[in-house]
Design a protein around this motif. Structure first.
Motif, PDB file in Angstrom:
ATOM      1  N   MET A 185       0.847  -1.211   0.000  1.00  0.00           N
ATOM      2  CA  MET A 185       0.000   0.000   0.000  1.00  0.00           C
ATOM      3  C   MET A 185       0.880   1.257   0.000  1.00  0.00           C
ATOM      4  O   MET A 185       1.901   1.299   0.674  1.00  0.00           O
ATOM      5  N   SER A 186       0.443   2.251  -0.750  1.00  0.00           N
ATOM      6  CA  SER A 186       1.252   3.471  -0.865  1.00  0.00           C
ATOM      7  C   SER A 186       1.183   4.296   0.421  1.00  0.00           C
ATOM      8  O   SER A 186       0.310   4.099   1.267  1.00  0.00           O
ATOM      9  N   ASN A 187       2.120   5.228   0.521  1.00  0.00           N
ATOM     10  CA  ASN A 187       2.140   6.130   1.678  1.00  0.00           C
ATOM     11  C   ASN A 187       1.360   7.406   1.365  1.00  0.00           C
ATOM     12  O   ASN A 187       1.328   7.860   0.224  1.00  0.00           O
ATOM     13  N   VAL A 188       0.787   7.978   2.425  1.00  0.00           N
ATOM     14  CA  VAL A 188       0.147   9.296   2.306  1.00  0.00           C
ATOM     15  C   VAL A 188       0.915  10.245   3.214  1.00  0.00           C
ATOM     16  O   VAL A 188       1.019  10.010   4.420  1.00  0.00           O
ATOM     17  N   VAL A 232       1.695   4.206  -5.848  1.00  0.00           N
ATOM     18  CA  VAL A 232       1.844   5.662  -6.012  1.00  0.00           C
ATOM     19  C   VAL A 232       1.703   6.368  -4.658  1.00  0.00           C
ATOM     20  O   VAL A 232       0.620   6.357  -4.053  1.00  0.00           O
ATOM     21  N   ASP A 233       2.783   6.973  -4.190  1.00  0.00           N
ATOM     22  CA  ASP A 233       2.698   7.743  -2.941  1.00  0.00           C
ATOM     23  C   ASP A 233       1.943   9.055  -3.179  1.00  0.00           C
ATOM     24  O   ASP A 233       2.035   9.657  -4.253  1.00  0.00           O
ATOM     25  N   ILE A 234       1.213   9.473  -2.147  1.00  0.00           N
ATOM     26  CA  ILE A 234       0.338  10.647  -2.256  1.00  0.00           C
ATOM     27  C   ILE A 234       0.834  11.723  -1.293  1.00  0.00           C
ATOM     28  O   ILE A 234       1.044  11.443  -0.104  1.00  0.00           O
ATOM     29  N   SER A 285       6.426   4.274 -14.816  1.00  0.00           N
ATOM     30  CA  SER A 285       6.378   3.381 -13.642  1.00  0.00           C
ATOM     31  C   SER A 285       6.791   4.066 -12.346  1.00  0.00           C
ATOM     32  O   SER A 285       6.612   3.491 -11.275  1.00  0.00           O
ATOM     33  N   HIS A 286       7.362   5.263 -12.418  1.00  0.00           N
ATOM     34  CA  HIS A 286       7.746   5.974 -11.199  1.00  0.00           C
ATOM     35  C   HIS A 286       6.861   7.213 -11.084  1.00  0.00           C
ATOM     36  O   HIS A 286       7.148   8.246 -11.678  1.00  0.00           O
ATOM     37  N   ILE A 287       5.791   7.089 -10.307  1.00  0.00           N
ATOM     38  CA  ILE A 287       4.785   8.156 -10.275  1.00  0.00           C
ATOM     39  C   ILE A 287       4.457   8.512  -8.829  1.00  0.00           C
ATOM     40  O   ILE A 287       4.290   7.632  -7.975  1.00  0.00           O
ATOM     41  N   LYS A 288       4.386   9.829  -8.567  1.00  0.00           N
ATOM     42  CA  LYS A 288       3.871  10.332  -7.289  1.00  0.00           C
ATOM     43  C   LYS A 288       2.675  11.230  -7.596  1.00  0.00           C
ATOM     44  O   LYS A 288       2.579  11.773  -8.707  1.00  0.00           O
ATOM     45  N   LEU A 289       1.813  11.399  -6.615  1.00  0.00           N
ATOM     46  CA  LEU A 289       0.651  12.279  -6.778  1.00  0.00           C
ATOM     47  C   LEU A 289       0.741  13.398  -5.746  1.00  0.00           C
ATOM     48  O   LEU A 289       0.967  13.128  -4.558  1.00  0.00           O
ATOM     49  N   MET A 290       0.576  14.642  -6.206  1.00  0.00           N
ATOM     50  CA  MET A 290       0.657  15.794  -5.284  1.00  0.00           C
ATOM     51  C   MET A 290      -0.615  16.637  -5.431  1.00  0.00           C
ATOM     52  O   MET A 290      -0.943  17.079  -6.531  1.00  0.00           O
ATOM     53  N   CYS A 291      -1.326  16.814  -4.323  1.00  0.00           N
ATOM     54  CA  CYS A 291      -2.578  17.582  -4.326  1.00  0.00           C
ATOM     55  C   CYS A 291      -2.565  18.537  -3.135  1.00  0.00           C
ATOM     56  O   CYS A 291      -1.923  18.259  -2.119  1.00  0.00           O
ATOM     57  N   LEU A 292      -3.323  19.626  -3.251  1.00  0.00           N
ATOM     58  CA  LEU A 292      -3.418  20.515  -2.096  1.00  0.00           C
ATOM     59  C   LEU A 292      -4.327  19.909  -1.035  1.00  0.00           C
ATOM     60  O   LEU A 292      -3.949  19.779   0.125  1.00  0.00           O
ATOM     61  N   ILE A 293      -5.556  19.566  -1.448  1.00  0.00           N
ATOM     62  CA  ILE A 293      -6.538  19.076  -0.476  1.00  0.00           C
ATOM     63  C   ILE A 293      -7.112  17.754  -0.966  1.00  0.00           C
ATOM     64  O   ILE A 293      -7.476  17.624  -2.140  1.00  0.00           O
ATOM     65  N   ALA A 294      -7.196  16.789  -0.063  1.00  0.00           N
ATOM     66  CA  ALA A 294      -7.752  15.477  -0.407  1.00  0.00           C
ATOM     67  C   ALA A 294      -8.935  15.158   0.490  1.00  0.00           C
ATOM     68  O   ALA A 294      -8.969  15.547   1.662  1.00  0.00           O
ATOM     69  N   ALA A 295      -9.899  14.432  -0.064  1.00  0.00           N
ATOM     70  CA  ALA A 295     -10.951  13.811   0.746  1.00  0.00           C
ATOM     71  C   ALA A 295     -10.518  12.373   1.025  1.00  0.00           C
ATOM     72  O   ALA A 295      -9.828  11.764   0.199  1.00  0.00           O
TER      73      ALA A 295
END
Ligand code: PRP
Ligand code: URA
Length: 209
Positions: free
Chosen positions: A1-4, A177-179, A153-163
């Protein structure tokens, strides 16, 4: 499982407060989104590998470090992701930028693709997918799948606000994918908006309704 990772640096949290406020107009909103994106980039790239180099200072030789290995790519999800790119390029000006156009169908809340232009050497790059809002997670999950289908294959996700719902969906569909977020909010409302959130990120960035 990815990290948040919730990026709780005081500068990020301070600026996010003004981004949320309805008193903040488009000019200041755009500036703040860029600034927070720049600060978040600092944290998101914390694990970039370094390699040793030697440079000649005016006095002697110094053993130093430079970033090694994979090249970086930013992939904003249109439209609202565009608001974050400028700040990120200030920190990493050599990054290439790919664009994925997705909008959320207001009835089904599912993403609809309308544009895509990506760097040709996508598979060699460490990609950071950017979007201010992670609501149902549909847009981010589709954007990431889009990149994987093209060999990334090397992807991260960057967001300001998440639900929480959005985080769960991305983790289920893309456990690799780490968030990175500045805040995890309470929930979604019946129209799929994040509560308390900041409203419609695209409309606030570009002055539309
Ligand atoms: C917003 C936002 C995300 C998406 C998040 O975009 O920028 O892309 O909604 O929602 P989701 O997690 O439920 O998919 P929108 O569809 O409003 O398009 P826009 O950026 O063009 O305004
Ligand atoms: N998209 C937005 O711009 N805001 C939300 O709260 C949810 C989706």
């Amino acid at each position: 499982m990815s990290n948040v990772y919730v990026l709780d640096h005081p500068l990020i949290q301070h600026k996010l407060t003004y981004i949320r406020s309805q008193e903040t107009g488009p000019k200041e909103f755009r500036e703040l989104v860029e600034e927070v994106a720049m600060l978040m980039t600092y944290e998101v790239t914390r694990d970039l590998p370094l390699e040793e180099v030697t440079v000649q200072t005016p006095l002697t030789q110094a053993n130093c470090k430079v970033i090694a290995g994979r090249k970086i790519g930013f992939v904003p999800i249109l439209r609202a992701g565009l608001g974050m790119v400028g700040g990120m390029l200030k920190l990493i000006p050599a990054a290439k930028v790919g664009h994925i156009g997705l909008y959320r169908d207001p009835d089904t809340l599912e993403p609809v693709e309308y544009y895509c232009k990506l760097p040709t050497d996508l598979t060699e790059r460490e990609l950071i997918v950017i979007d201010p809002m992670l609501a149902t997670g549909g847009s981010a999950a589709a954007g990431i799948k889009f990149l994987k289908d093209r060999g990334a294959s090397h992807i991260k996700l960057m967001c300001l606000i998440a639900a929480p719902e959005g985080i769960q969906r991305v983790q289920e569909e893309h456990p690799d994918v780490d968030i990175y977020v500045a805040a995890v909010d309470e929930r979604l409302n019946d129209h799929g908006y994040i509560i308390p959130g900041l409203g419609d990120a695209g409309d606030r960035l570009f002055g539309t309704k």
